[in-house]
Design a protein around this motif. Structure first.
Motif, PDB file in Angstrom:
ATOM      1  N   ARG A  66      -8.708   6.083   0.716  1.00 36.44           N
ATOM      2  CA  ARG A  66      -9.695   5.014   0.596  1.00 36.44           C
ATOM      3  C   ARG A  66     -11.111   5.608   0.570  1.00 36.44           C
ATOM      4  O   ARG A  66     -12.001   5.102  -0.101  1.00 36.44           O
ATOM      5  N   LYS A  82      -4.135   4.189  -0.496  1.00 29.99           N
ATOM      6  CA  LYS A  82      -3.910   2.932  -1.200  1.00 29.99           C
ATOM      7  C   LYS A  82      -3.412   3.245  -2.613  1.00 29.99           C
ATOM      8  O   LYS A  82      -3.625   4.339  -3.143  1.00 29.99           O
ATOM      9  N   ASN A 129       0.810  -1.223   0.000  1.00 32.16           N
ATOM     10  CA  ASN A 129       0.000   0.000   0.000  1.00 32.16           C
ATOM     11  C   ASN A 129       0.842   1.272   0.000  1.00 32.16           C
ATOM     12  O   ASN A 129       0.372   2.340   0.425  1.00 32.16           O
TER      13      ASN A 129
END
Length: 776
Positions: A254, A232, A183
């Motif tokens: 996100r 992310k 990530n």
């Protein structure tokens, strides 16, 4: 490390109380966004530097780290970050506020209820971006890399590396490795086994001792990892910023949030095992998670302590357009920039430090990548570097000087091998244009050389026989004890080795010419020599003689207990072989000469005044000040070469000579706002932007106007004009600090530590030039 962090954590409240609020009045504040990277603000800490700006609603920053040299010795940037927000609070200039908060070492950007804080951990190589907003925002952070492919370096682009104008074959800046991982975005550059070190060793005929030499470049790996707690991976993109195409790796929220954070961990190692860098980085990230909560507090505490060590605050009641206010503000801003590389493995580069940007903003014809800077990356030009580090003495930043002086210490073995291979004698041979592995720059050494030319010599009209600049770094080593009473035993052997080179080499050269190694007075014949880069093929250059006299004397004075009897006897004997200084006459006025004789003038330095600065043989409270002043007033070269640009030292010379009016003139010119948005981004001068030897020489001159020493006395305001209000705290020898104010033409001493040194203070504010001559 734990003890250091605890110290600063506990000390922060005490320091905060002691901290003068005046530093906050020097914070640069911008109420409009920037046009491009040239209108950026510097930010940093530890050994990391950022250029931060907001352009067309997006936040950008370049980031650099000390010591990130590639195979060709280019000082590579680590990349550029672009941060975009949706909905965008930075869509225009209405209510925009960007501020460099000097007291805390951070940049804040606020608009429409959104605040971004950027800061760098002083004790760990980590960059932080913290965002808070009144409304949920979507954030995208892109790591932008222009080394996503191999790039051939042609023409003037090679001025950024050690090949300069004489590349040997094709020069390729090899691509980095960049990928999404866990990530986040991982990025690094790994040097190949063969580098410019190998090329220089072969060129300079040092192959026989190559396996004994320090090589800082082979397998050097540097880079880092970008991540955010709520981010992310969001794909790759391509684009062009100014003249350079890039590839971007994006991380996005996100989901929209009122709070976002971004963290960039940097790591450097040098190991043949290519996997070790990755393992060490992961371990570093894990360990940092354990101390992260205290990181901001300890970093702020460090900056508070930094600003309390010393300061020069001028005209704090005046407007920002006031010229005297400007010299005070730019003093703080440049000192801040130096503080951003407080603990780097390598010294702050004179030609831009950690804060260079796309070269077209300095020279529109140089449409190269953001890695470019003129005069090389791993090449250290001694006379320029010294001006970056000498102001740290009176500012009390002794810990920051270690990057520069330990750099020289690391090169001692390579420099001694030069003497042994070429001339079969002892001593460390250092050159003016010095690579970070201790050999001369290959281009300056010159590839097209006569077959029978001495392989230990640079075949260069400016640099030939210029070996004495190392002594200014020897002086910095000795001054660690003189000012801060630090143990300098580890430097003693280095200093002796540098002195021994001159002793043995000039006797060696004399033997090549004839039977005798000394002159009729038993002195060395320092010929051929050099008075800086200016007076060439010199005989007994005053800059060299002054250096030998002062360094040998100070070493015996400061380290006599640590020296062996053999070393003491050698140094005392060597002192007897140092020739006296030279003088000449201008219209009946005795002046310091550049040398006994010289063959030509090549540059525009004034080494005839080096006995004034840096060597301090002449000055306030010392004998024969009139001769030194005559040199300034009547020497036709000194008059012709006068300037405030770049590394010029006229502001320092006039301050040391107690010439108040001239010192004020050159200081106002030197420390005036630059032509760029950030007022301390001077240059290019003779070098590059931001010109760090411009800023360093400006700092030195300002300090010397306020405080000088001689024979145990501390002279305050020896070249300060009564009309300038100032509040200053500066360091003197014997672990002394002096805090004082000039208000409405009156000097008020507020604090002296230790208090016993109050008796040594002499007030020279408003004294005439003739009165200062009589002081001794």
């Amino acid at each position: 490390m734990k003890n250091t962090i605890i110290f600063f954590f506990l000390f922060v409240m005490l320091v905060a109380k002691a901290q003068s609020p005046v530093v906050e009045s020097y914070n640069p504040v911008w109420n409009t966004q920037s046009l491009n990277a040239s209108e950026s603000m510097p930010l940093g800490g530890g050994d990391i530097g950022l250029n931060v700006w907001v352009e067309k609603g997006d936040l950008y920053f370049y980031f650099s780290r000390s010591g990130t040299f590639d195979e060709h010795n280019t000082l590579l940037k680590l990349g550029r970050i672009k941060v975009s927000l949706t909905p965008n609070p930075f869509k225009d200039n209405e209510g925009f506020h960007q501020e460099l908060v000097l007291k805390e070492g951070c940049i804040t950007i606020t608009q429409r209820g959104t605040k971004i804080k950027l800061w760098v951990d002083v004790f760990n190589p980590v960059i932080h971006l913290d965002l808070e907003s009144k409304t949920p925002l979507q954030m995208t952070a892109s790591y932008e890399n222009w080394r996503y492919k191999n790039r051939e370096s042609k023409g003037k682009a090679n001025n950024a590396n050690s090949y300069k104008w004489a590349p040997q074959g094709e020069i390729i800046t090899y691509k980095d490795s960049v990928s999404f991982e866990n990530n986040g975005v991982k990025f690094y550059h790994r040097n190949r086994a063969k580098t410019v070190f190998d090329v220089a060793v072969q060129q300079q005929k040092m192959e026989s001792v190559k396996d004994q030499m320090m090589n800082p470049l082979a397998h050097l790996t540097f880079g880092g990892f970008m991540q955010g707690k709520k981010l992310k991976p969001d794909g790759k993109n391509t684009g062009i910023y100014q003249d350079t195409d890039f590839e971007g790796y994006s991380l996005s929220s996100r989901k929209p949030s009122k709070v976002h954070s971004l963290q960039i961990q940097l790591h450097t190692n040098k190991n043949k095992d290519a996997t070790l860098w990755d393992k060490e980085l992961k371990k570093q990230i894990l360990n940092y998670s354990k101390v992260e909560k205290k990181a901001e507090t300890t970093t702020i505490a460090w900056w508070h302590n930094f600003w309390n060590r010393s300061f020069i605050y001028t005209q704090k009641s005046k407007t920002e357009k006031d010229s005297v206010f400007q010299i005070g503000q730019n003093y703080q801003l440049f000192r801040y920039m130096l503080g951003c590389n407080a603990y780097g493995k390598y010294p702050t580069k004179f030609n831009g430090g950690l804060f260079t940007v796309d070269p077209v903003y300095t020279n529109k014809d140089l449409n190269f990548t953001p890695d470019f800077r003129n005069w090389g990356g791993g090449t250290m030009t001694a006379q320029n570097q010294r001006l970056v580090y000498f102001p740290m003495l009176k500012s009390g930043d002794f810990d920051m000087m270690k990057s520069q002086i330990d750099y020289y210490l690391s090169l001692q073995k390579n420099a001694e091998l030069r003497s042994q291979v070429y001339w079969k004698h002892e001593g460390a041979s250092f050159t003016e244009q010095l690579e970070n592995f201790g050999l001369p720059n290959p281009a300056e050494y010159e590839w097209k050389r006569p077959a029978d030319y001495d392989p230990g010599m640079e075949y260069n009209a400016w640099l030939e026989y210029e070996w004495d600049t190392v002594f200014e770094f020897c002086q910095m080593m000795l001054q660690q004890k003189e000012y801060a009473n630090e143990n300098i035993e580890k430097y003693n052997g280095f200093v002796i080795s540098c002195l021994r080179f001159f002793d043995e080499h000039y006797q060696y050269l004399a033997r090549q010419r004839g039977r005798k190694t000394l002159d009729s007075n038993g002195h060395l014949v320092i010929y051929p020599g050099s008075g800086a880069e200016t007076y060439k093929m010199a005989y007994n250059a005053n800059s060299t003689i002054a250096a030998l006299q002062v360094i040998s004397e100070k070493l015996l004075q400061l380290s006599v207990k640590e020296l062996t009897k053999e070393d003491q006897e050698y140094l005392k004997g060597f002192q007897n072989r140092i020739p006296p200084l030279n003088f000449r006459d201008f219209g009946g006025h005795k002046t310091l000469a550049p040398a006994k004789t010289w063959e030509r003038i090549n540059n525009t330095e004034v080494p005839q005044l080096y006995p004034v600065y840096p060597w301090g043989i002449y000055g306030i409270g010392k004998l024969d000040l009139e001769t030194a002043r005559n040199t300034w007033k009547y020497d036709t070269d000194a008059i012709k070469f006068r300037s405030h640009l770049g590394w010029k030292q006229d502001n320092i010379f006039t301050a040391r000579l107690g010439l108040t009016q001239e010192a004020a003139k050159y200081t106002l010119l030197k420390m005036a706002n630059s032509e760029r948005r950030f007022s301390a981004f001077w240059g290019p001068g003779f070098d590059w932007v931001p010109d760090h030897n411009w800023g360093g020489s400006g700092m030195i001159g300002l300090q010397e106007m306020l405080l000088q020493e001689s024979n145990g006395k501390i002279y305050l305001c020896p070249a300060w004009t009564k009309d300038w209000n100032v509040h200053f705290k500066l360091h003197a020898t014997q672990n002394t600090t002096v805090e004082a104010k000039v208000e409405n033409g009156i000097l008020k001493i507020t604090k002296v530590v230790p208090e016993i040194r109050k008796k040594d203070i002499v007030n020279l504010l408003g004294k005439s030039e003739s009165e200062k001559v009589k002081i001794n």
